[in-house]
Write a protein that holds these residues in place. Sequence first.
Motif, short mmCIF file in Angstrom:
data_model
loop_
_atom_site.label_atom_id
_atom_site.label_comp_id
_atom_site.label_asym_id
_atom_site.label_seq_id
_atom_site.Cartn_x
_atom_site.Cartn_y
_atom_site.Cartn_z
N ASP A 207 0.82 -1.21 0.00
CA ASP A 207 0.00 0.00 0.00
C ASP A 207 0.86 1.26 0.00
O ASP A 207 0.31 2.37 -0.05
CB ASP A 207 -0.98 -0.02 1.18
CG ASP A 207 -2.12 -1.00 0.90
OD1 ASP A 207 -2.88 -0.76 -0.07
OD2 ASP A 207 -2.21 -2.03 1.58
N ASN A 208 2.17 1.09 0.03
CA ASN A 208 3.07 2.25 -0.06
C ASN A 208 3.84 2.26 -1.38
O ASN A 208 4.89 2.91 -1.48
CB ASN A 208 4.03 2.28 1.13
CG ASN A 208 3.36 2.85 2.37
OD1 ASN A 208 2.38 3.59 2.25
ND2 ASN A 208 3.86 2.51 3.53
N ASP B 219 5.91 7.20 1.46
CA ASP B 219 5.61 6.93 2.87
C ASP B 219 6.68 6.14 3.61
O ASP B 219 6.38 5.15 4.26
CB ASP B 219 4.25 6.19 2.94
CG ASP B 219 3.64 6.27 4.32
OD1 ASP B 219 4.07 7.12 5.11
OD2 ASP B 219 2.73 5.46 4.60
#
Length: 277
Positions: free
Chosen positions: A176-177, A189
């Motif tokens: 998700d980063n 991130d």
Amino acid sequence: MHIVPGDIMDCWGLCRATLIAEAQHALVWKVHARDYGSAALKLYHRADRGNEAASTRLLSLWQDRGAVAIYAEAGKAVLMEWLEGPTLGDIARDGNAESALQVFSEMAHRLHQKPTVAFDELRPLHEVFNPLFDCTFARDCPDALQRDVIRATELASNLLTSQPQVVPLHGDLHTDNVIQTPSGARVIDAKGYLGDPAFELANALRHPNGMPDLVRSRDQIERCLQLYSGALGVSRKRLAQWAAAKGALSIMWRGHGTVSAAPEATLLNLLLRAADQ
Ligand SMILES: Nc1ncnc2c1ncn2[C@@H]1O[C@H](COP(=O)(O)OP(=O)(O)OP(=O)(O)O)[C@@H](O)[C@H]1O
Ligand SMILES: [Mg+2]
């Protein structure tokens, strides 16, 4: 309602701010920047950016390896390149977990194939893990979880005192980063840690978000351990041990220092079993 402070809008020549993500530690806005066009503005809740301030320097050092470009930073705010596209987590949740995993491990390899010069502001892993050694257990904490957290804490202690190398780490590298843009995958991130390269993909074993059955499948855990240890050139066992240690740390973080019944207990137990193999 959230509004970007006027001084930030004026100072960086921003307009057309649209809130796109409300995270635990920050808000992320899509903005139009006079000097850059579309950009992402991340506004942390805390002025020390939750100890993540060094991360922008690391991302800048890694720009030629696929990290997001940082345009400006001041206090709680970071202005960066706007990356159009789904995260690899979104791609996995959309039914393409296998291809997301491939792209993800290639990205990890790319970030770490060449050395990065260490710098002072990065947070050593022992500092990150310190709170785990002081954690307490709630009265209703299941015995099995308590045993597993104690075992993971022992692993963390051994790992921290036997780090074969100490290198700059993204610190929160997971699907998700990573954003899949038309010009390739890009990393966002970072936490900016300093430590054993085998830690780098420990947290990736807890992702993608929202796919608990996949994440908890023994086959998937083994597959990720093989793929990730190959991508980083580290031992599979050490990576599995870091994954268990990070799993316990996350459970402790969630309880603000106190471990109580947690949905992540099952995954922690599976990671400990994988670490024993
Ligand atoms: N440079 C960017 N371009 C486009 N979208 C972005 C960019 N940076 C962040 N985002 C979007 O905002 C979401 C949240 O950003 P980010 O991953 O930085 O914070 P987080 O993980 O939610 O929060 P925290 O820092 O609290 O862990 C991302 O999943 C992505 O959708
Ligand atoms: Mg994130």
